[in-house]
Design a protein around this motif. Sequence first.
Motif, PDB file in Angstrom:
ATOM      1  N   VAL A  82      -4.780 -46.213 -61.609  1.00  0.00           N
ATOM      2  CA  VAL A  82      -5.526 -46.593 -62.806  1.00  0.00           C
ATOM      3  C   VAL A  82      -6.541 -47.658 -62.395  1.00  0.00           C
ATOM      4  CG1 VAL A  82      -5.374 -47.537 -65.142  1.00  0.00           C
ATOM      5  CG2 VAL A  82      -3.531 -46.090 -64.259  1.00  0.00           C
ATOM      6  N   PHE A  83      -7.783 -47.474 -62.846  1.00  0.00           N
ATOM      7  CA  PHE A  83      -8.881 -48.351 -62.434  1.00  0.00           C
ATOM      8  C   PHE A  83      -9.730 -48.762 -63.624  1.00  0.00           C
ATOM      9  CE2 PHE A  83      -7.854 -45.578 -58.948  1.00  0.00           C
ATOM     10  CZ  PHE A  83      -7.848 -46.418 -57.850  1.00  0.00           C
ATOM     11  N   TYR A  84     -10.411 -49.904 -63.470  1.00  0.00           N
ATOM     12  CA  TYR A  84     -11.516 -50.284 -64.331  1.00  0.00           C
ATOM     13  C   TYR A  84     -12.781 -49.858 -63.606  1.00  0.00           C
ATOM     14  CZ  TYR A  84      -8.421 -53.694 -66.675  1.00  0.00           C
ATOM     15  OH  TYR A  84      -7.415 -54.312 -67.361  1.00  0.00           O
ATOM     16  N   VAL A  85     -13.708 -49.210 -64.312  1.00  0.00           N
ATOM     17  CA  VAL A  85     -15.021 -48.891 -63.752  1.00  0.00           C
ATOM     18  C   VAL A  85     -16.047 -49.486 -64.708  1.00  0.00           C
ATOM     19  CG1 VAL A  85     -15.100 -46.589 -64.847  1.00  0.00           C
ATOM     20  CG2 VAL A  85     -16.558 -47.086 -62.887  1.00  0.00           C
ATOM     21  N   GLY A  86     -17.036 -50.186 -64.151  1.00  0.00           N
ATOM     22  CA  GLY A  86     -17.987 -50.850 -65.025  1.00  0.00           C
ATOM     23  C   GLY A  86     -19.301 -51.190 -64.370  1.00  0.00           C
ATOM     24  N   GLY A  87     -20.264 -51.507 -65.220  1.00  0.00           N
ATOM     25  CA  GLY A  87     -21.580 -51.917 -64.764  1.00  0.00           C
ATOM     26  C   GLY A  87     -22.428 -52.367 -65.942  1.00  0.00           C
ATOM     27  N   VAL A  88     -23.666 -52.704 -65.646  1.00  0.00           N
ATOM     28  CA  VAL A  88     -24.635 -53.111 -66.662  1.00  0.00           C
ATOM     29  C   VAL A  88     -25.923 -52.320 -66.452  1.00  0.00           C
ATOM     30  CG1 VAL A  88     -23.712 -55.446 -66.989  1.00  0.00           C
ATOM     31  CG2 VAL A  88     -25.475 -55.042 -65.272  1.00  0.00           C
TER      32      VAL A  88
ATOM     33  N   LEU B 172     -15.624 -50.414 -59.203  1.00  0.00           N
ATOM     34  CA  LEU B 172     -14.355 -49.793 -59.541  1.00  0.00           C
ATOM     35  C   LEU B 172     -13.256 -50.633 -58.899  1.00  0.00           C
ATOM     36  CD1 LEU B 172     -13.396 -46.407 -60.202  1.00  0.00           C
ATOM     37  CD2 LEU B 172     -12.431 -47.116 -58.024  1.00  0.00           C
ATOM     38  N   ALA B 173     -12.319 -51.106 -59.716  1.00  0.00           N
ATOM     39  CA  ALA B 173     -11.229 -51.953 -59.217  1.00  0.00           C
ATOM     40  C   ALA B 173      -9.916 -51.504 -59.832  1.00  0.00           C
ATOM     41  CB  ALA B 173     -11.495 -53.413 -59.562  1.00  0.00           C
ATOM     42  N   PRO B 174      -8.821 -51.651 -59.097  1.00  0.00           N
ATOM     43  CA  PRO B 174      -7.525 -51.254 -59.657  1.00  0.00           C
ATOM     44  C   PRO B 174      -7.148 -52.128 -60.856  1.00  0.00           C
ATOM     45  CG  PRO B 174      -7.226 -52.440 -57.589  1.00  0.00           C
ATOM     46  CD  PRO B 174      -8.701 -52.219 -57.760  1.00  0.00           C
ATOM     47  N   ALA B 175      -6.523 -51.507 -61.834  1.00  0.00           N
ATOM     48  CA  ALA B 175      -6.031 -52.238 -62.997  1.00  0.00           C
ATOM     49  C   ALA B 175      -4.697 -52.878 -62.606  1.00  0.00           C
ATOM     50  CB  ALA B 175      -5.857 -51.294 -64.182  1.00  0.00           C
TER      51      ALA B 175
END
Length: 172
Positions: free
Chosen positions: A136-142, A85-88
């Motif tokens: 606002v954040f991006y959250v991601g994974g695989v 999770l990182a800030p946009a």
Amino acid sequence: MRALIATSLLALILTGCQTLSESGILPDGDDQAAGSSANQVKRTVAFSPEEYAQLEKSGTATLKGQLFYQNEGLKVIGRDQRVSLAPATRYSAEAADAALAGKRIEPADPRARAYTHTATTDSEGHFTFTGLPSGVFYVGGVVRLPDGSMSPYILKQVRLGVGQTKTVKLTR
């Protein structure tokens, strides 16, 4: 600016970008979805200490979710996977744009990575981030697929308020 971030996010979701390692969106060293270093490009947007100084590193918000990948009727749970999770920001938006072009952007400034949070999914793909600031954040994974390969990168944008608990399905 928000339109650029939203457009980049939508395109990432649709293309299943796999090259966000070391971008500032993922923590340093996360090569689960890394692309070839032969495609690495230089950053043109400089890290902005002023932009990041406006961001908090911690707070009272919580983000919960589940990571999974669906393809041709097969649902694969993201077990024991790292979710980031990182800030946009303008800086992370550039990394997203580079990834859309199939490029791997050079490693993120360590000051940007200091704002990235990580969690590990459980056996059902559930994850929880606590102590988050609002924003606002991006959250991601695989997801590791049955053949041992990795799914396309799965990314969503979330907005968190002070003290808010939000639940997301991190899937594609």
